[in-house]
Write a protein that holds these residues in place. Structure first.
Motif, PDB file in Angstrom:
ATOM      1  N   GLN B 323       5.647   5.697  -3.410  1.00  0.00           N
ATOM      2  CA  GLN B 323       4.941   4.425  -3.223  1.00  0.00           C
ATOM      3  C   GLN B 323       5.602   3.214  -3.885  1.00  0.00           C
ATOM      4  O   GLN B 323       5.827   2.203  -3.204  1.00  0.00           O
ATOM      5  CB  GLN B 323       3.474   4.568  -3.662  1.00  0.00           C
ATOM      6  CG  GLN B 323       2.556   5.117  -2.579  1.00  0.00           C
ATOM      7  CD  GLN B 323       2.569   4.267  -1.316  1.00  0.00           C
ATOM      8  OE1 GLN B 323       2.623   3.043  -1.359  1.00  0.00           O
ATOM      9  NE2 GLN B 323       2.560   4.918  -0.167  1.00  0.00           N
ATOM     10  N   GLN B 327       7.074   0.085  -1.666  1.00  0.00           N
ATOM     11  CA  GLN B 327       6.520  -1.256  -1.859  1.00  0.00           C
ATOM     12  C   GLN B 327       7.575  -2.227  -2.393  1.00  0.00           C
ATOM     13  O   GLN B 327       7.633  -3.384  -1.977  1.00  0.00           O
ATOM     14  CB  GLN B 327       5.313  -1.196  -2.793  1.00  0.00           C
ATOM     15  CG  GLN B 327       4.123  -0.464  -2.174  1.00  0.00           C
ATOM     16  CD  GLN B 327       2.933  -0.368  -3.128  1.00  0.00           C
ATOM     17  OE1 GLN B 327       2.763  -1.203  -4.012  1.00  0.00           O
ATOM     18  NE2 GLN B 327       2.107   0.658  -2.952  1.00  0.00           N
ATOM     19  N   THR B 349       3.902  -6.959  -7.363  1.00  0.00           N
ATOM     20  CA  THR B 349       2.751  -6.298  -7.985  1.00  0.00           C
ATOM     21  C   THR B 349       2.547  -4.970  -7.270  1.00  0.00           C
ATOM     22  O   THR B 349       2.657  -4.875  -6.046  1.00  0.00           O
ATOM     23  CB  THR B 349       1.458  -7.120  -7.828  1.00  0.00           C
ATOM     24  OG1 THR B 349       1.324  -7.509  -6.461  1.00  0.00           O
ATOM     25  CG2 THR B 349       1.466  -8.340  -8.726  1.00  0.00           C
ATOM     26  N   TYR B 350       2.289  -3.960  -8.068  1.00  0.00           N
ATOM     27  CA  TYR B 350       2.183  -2.613  -7.517  1.00  0.00           C
ATOM     28  C   TYR B 350       0.761  -2.331  -7.085  1.00  0.00           C
ATOM     29  O   TYR B 350      -0.180  -2.497  -7.844  1.00  0.00           O
ATOM     30  CB  TYR B 350       2.643  -1.602  -8.575  1.00  0.00           C
ATOM     31  CG  TYR B 350       2.511  -0.153  -8.144  1.00  0.00           C
ATOM     32  CD1 TYR B 350       2.975   0.259  -6.896  1.00  0.00           C
ATOM     33  CD2 TYR B 350       1.940   0.787  -8.988  1.00  0.00           C
ATOM     34  CE1 TYR B 350       2.866   1.573  -6.502  1.00  0.00           C
ATOM     35  CE2 TYR B 350       1.834   2.122  -8.601  1.00  0.00           C
ATOM     36  CZ  TYR B 350       2.300   2.509  -7.352  1.00  0.00           C
ATOM     37  OH  TYR B 350       2.185   3.811  -6.967  1.00  0.00           O
ATOM     38  N   ASN B 351       0.628  -1.912  -5.856  1.00  0.00           N
ATOM     39  CA  ASN B 351      -0.676  -1.514  -5.339  1.00  0.00           C
ATOM     40  C   ASN B 351      -0.791   0.006  -5.451  1.00  0.00           C
ATOM     41  O   ASN B 351      -0.266   0.737  -4.614  1.00  0.00           O
ATOM     42  CB  ASN B 351      -0.777  -1.974  -3.876  1.00  0.00           C
ATOM     43  CG  ASN B 351      -2.023  -1.459  -3.201  1.00  0.00           C
ATOM     44  OD1 ASN B 351      -2.934  -0.955  -3.862  1.00  0.00           O
ATOM     45  ND2 ASN B 351      -2.065  -1.574  -1.882  1.00  0.00           N
ATOM     46  N   ASP B 352      -1.446   0.452  -6.507  1.00  0.00           N
ATOM     47  CA  ASP B 352      -1.536   1.885  -6.761  1.00  0.00           C
ATOM     48  C   ASP B 352      -2.500   2.531  -5.778  1.00  0.00           C
ATOM     49  O   ASP B 352      -3.707   2.316  -5.837  1.00  0.00           O
ATOM     50  CB  ASP B 352      -2.008   2.130  -8.197  1.00  0.00           C
ATOM     51  CG  ASP B 352      -2.032   3.615  -8.535  1.00  0.00           C
ATOM     52  OD1 ASP B 352      -1.647   4.436  -7.676  1.00  0.00           O
ATOM     53  OD2 ASP B 352      -2.447   3.951  -9.666  1.00  0.00           O
ATOM     54  N   LYS B 353      -1.955   3.307  -4.853  1.00  0.00           N
ATOM     55  CA  LYS B 353      -2.807   3.951  -3.854  1.00  0.00           C
ATOM     56  C   LYS B 353      -3.292   5.312  -4.331  1.00  0.00           C
ATOM     57  O   LYS B 353      -3.920   6.050  -3.572  1.00  0.00           O
ATOM     58  CB  LYS B 353      -2.043   4.084  -2.542  1.00  0.00           C
ATOM     59  CG  LYS B 353      -1.699   2.729  -1.948  1.00  0.00           C
ATOM     60  CD  LYS B 353      -1.033   2.849  -0.595  1.00  0.00           C
ATOM     61  CE  LYS B 353      -0.830   1.456   0.017  1.00  0.00           C
ATOM     62  NZ  LYS B 353      -0.012   1.498   1.222  1.00  0.00           N
TER      63      LYS B 353
END
Lengths: 429, 429
Positions: B323, B327, B349-353
């Motif tokens: 991920q 991203q 910015t990291y979108n933690d899924k």
């Protein structure tokens, strides 16, 4: 070899190809102990190897674990090993993992590439008789194109994109057709910065027609199909030498090529200790009688490619392909049961179901006993027959899906370069 | 390297993993010349490598030709090569096939197995970070069982059937679960003459819980799942040495095993010339700012596993998994376009899924941002997500069919031993 003693007679089968597998199946649940030996742990569906070489199919979908075939067969054992020799005096097979006594021995070792003693060709050309060889060829083809991109030497670039396939039998014809389709459908998209029109596919046949074992109509039509795909078909031409760069022939024609595939002949895989003059034939085949017995042995049999059962119709034995092997394995199974029942064995008769070869999409030739036809219909029959004889439901589904996908998309996605790997982990591998 | 001059600035991307590919896609049809370099000609879907090792999937269905990904992208070039070093003074990449100047460089080299300097373990254990390594492990597992059949030495036989997996992260957990299912579902049928109940699967974890990056609930449940499958889970145990037969630990526990899989750590794949102290972090990662710029360079970027973007939430950078790479590749693509448009770059910015791990059929654990759940539902989500992120329609269909087949039949058919093959044909191979 850790095979337990049994009160049943022991049948040792050497080779898990079409012949060996069909015999083992026939003997399952019969009063025999069956020991099947092979140097691979899988059965290879050889007729589709060329599709592995050309990225159309994954190797795992045309091979099948031998242990899986034998699951649920009592008194049946598989051992992964290479056979060193046979001692017919003491009825013993000597292998890389020990020796084993037999009551009956069945040699089903199949065939390998025949270079007719030409060491330079053997060393520098590619063969296509096993899964590792086919993966190897696939990698070489792809690597050649990667390399062709890098050179400014037009000579070298053309040699890297020049493919010479020696042998106009079904393997050579099918491989040439598949390469021609890759040239047309995939290369221009994969290598937009390379003039892939310069890629050449040459099929070289020693005699005056390709597919010489088939009807003249089939030969002619296959040649037309190949030419419509842009393959250069060379007849009455024999490759006599190849050093890795230049292929020489019996005429003044030479080929500058980085890839020479040798599909010009096969020979039986012989075994030491079974090579007496009175039954050893040309190309290592073992002369068998109508019960598949080798020479004067009553308990040693050969089936499939390695067996030469001479008859009026087949003075040099049956053709070296899947059908005779399948039928002989099946038939020998019945005869072995008859022996234990103290009945006379039944002579083998070959039911010739015909032969087929495919050149490309919608293009195949078929010589069936009652019909000879070419084109789309032959191509459908070819696919149906190959799916039918493939072992394993999952394999059939996966192969079918790949074919549908490849047909619709004009594509072949299994084009990965996967090269040697060591037994244990290598740093930086 | 034969890359033509272009009026657009040249972006050289090193690595065709999740990061490199997502960046190349984003830059297609933009005003850049993109050159992607990789030492393989395919993209590997690493999360499913353990299924290749355990015969559940063919390698070709979790890998995808990089040239196929890039088909139809103008100004995009792929080269199969290994990078030797970077010269940041003259903005040049030196590779095995020549050197190449760049305007922008993106390091997306990913990660490799970290043996933490232990040479004996590096030499004797198996790693599982690439397709060849996974095929290698598959072959070793199968060969061990073939060999176990042959020995009368109970000690040796048990060592051949004893598997030690070091590292309780997702890779170790998934591999241990898959091996346990093979032990239960396939071995007794494939090896009726071997007491396969004696096969042992050991998962060794250095800290006090497995899946330490996930929630405590996930760790506990995964451990329960593994134990229900018969895996021995060892916690607070570290393997300190392995000579190919005996694995020693930090306690008195030892393992006699022919197969030790090292999944206990990864480190970034570094590049010579990009290793100054001010940005080189632990495990070879390159410290980047919020725009993925390395050190003080304005035109050199790192994304994915190799990039360490430190923040309050991620003091040691983002987790080394798909991920963040996807991203960052996507985001960097947008930022590079912004540079040419003379706009300011936007911080990443990291979108933690969330994260997931599967243990076996109907058994998975999932920590999503808003839900944490375990069991059948997590297992379905896991499958759906992996199919979704797999590249290529054909791959998705083939993987899906294999999973359905394996689920219904409790089977894994891709269990062929395919071992090294040479570049050119070998007689008797």
């Amino acid at each position: 070899m850790n095979i337990p003693q049994s009160s049943f007679p022991r049948v040792v089968i050497i080779g898990g190809g079409f012949g060996g597998i069909s015999l083992a199946k026939k003997l399952s649940h019969k009063e025999f102990q069956v020991v099947l030996l092979d140097k691979h742990n899988y059965h290879t569906f050889q007729p589709l190897l060329y599709q592995v070489s050309t990225g159309g199919l994954e190797p795992d979908s045309i091979a099948y674990p031998i242990r899986k075939v034998l699951q649920g067969y009592p008194n049946t054992y598989f051992r992964l090993t290479e056979v060193n020799k046979i001692d017919t005096n003491i009825n013993c097979v000597d292998t890389s993992i020990g020796s084993l006594k037999f009551n009956y021995l069945v040699v089903a070792t199949g065939s390998t590439t025949n270079f007719f003693g030409n060491k330079a060709i053997a060393k520098n050309s590619m063969a296509m008789k096993s899964i590792p060889q086919s993966l190897n060829l696939r990698s070489l083809i792809l690597e050649n194109f990667e390399q062709a991109l890098l050179t400014d030497d037009l000579h070298e670039r053309e040699a890297l994109m020049n493919f010479v396939i020696v042998g106009g039998g079904p393997t050579g014809v099918e491989l040439a057709g598949a390469l021609a389709e890759i040239k047309k459908g995939i290369l221009p998209k994969d290598y937009p910065d390379l003039d892939t029109r310069r890629a050449q596919i040459n099929l070289v046949q020693g005699s005056d027609r390709i597919l010489p074992a088939m009807s003249i109509k089939a030969s002619e039509k296959a040649e037309q199909f190949l030419e419509s795909l842009g393959v250069n078909v060379w007849k009455n031409l024999r490759v006599s030498d190849y050093d890795g760069n230049i292929a020489k022939t019996n005429t003044e024609t030479i080929f500058e090529t980085a890839t020479l595939v040798w599909a010009a002949g096969v020979k039986a895989v012989g075994i030491k200790g079974l090579d007496a003059k009175d039954y050893l034939c040309r190309g290592n085949r073992l002369r068998v009688n109508e019960f598949n017995q080798v020479g004067s042995f009553e308990h040693i049999f050969a089936i499939g490619d390695v067996a030469q059962m001479e008859s009026e119709e087949y003075p040099y034995g049956h053709p070296m392909m899947a059908q005779p092997a399948l039928q002989q394995g099946h038939h020998l199974g019945k005869n072995l049961v008859r022996i234990t029942e103290e009945k006379a064995m039944v002579p083998f008769t070959y039911n010739d179901k015909g032969s087929m070869a495919t050149v490309g999409r919608n293009k195949a030739v078929a010589d069936l006993p009652k019909f000879k036809f070419q084109g789309v219909f032959a191509w459908f029959i070819w696919m149906f027959v190959h799916l039918y004889f493939l072992i394993g439901f999952r394999n059939r589904v996966v192969v079918f899906i790949n074919w549908v996908y490849n047909y619709i998309k004009f594509d072949r996605e299994a084009r990965l370069i996967i090269r040697p790997f060591k037994k244990k982990y290598q740093v930086n591998s």
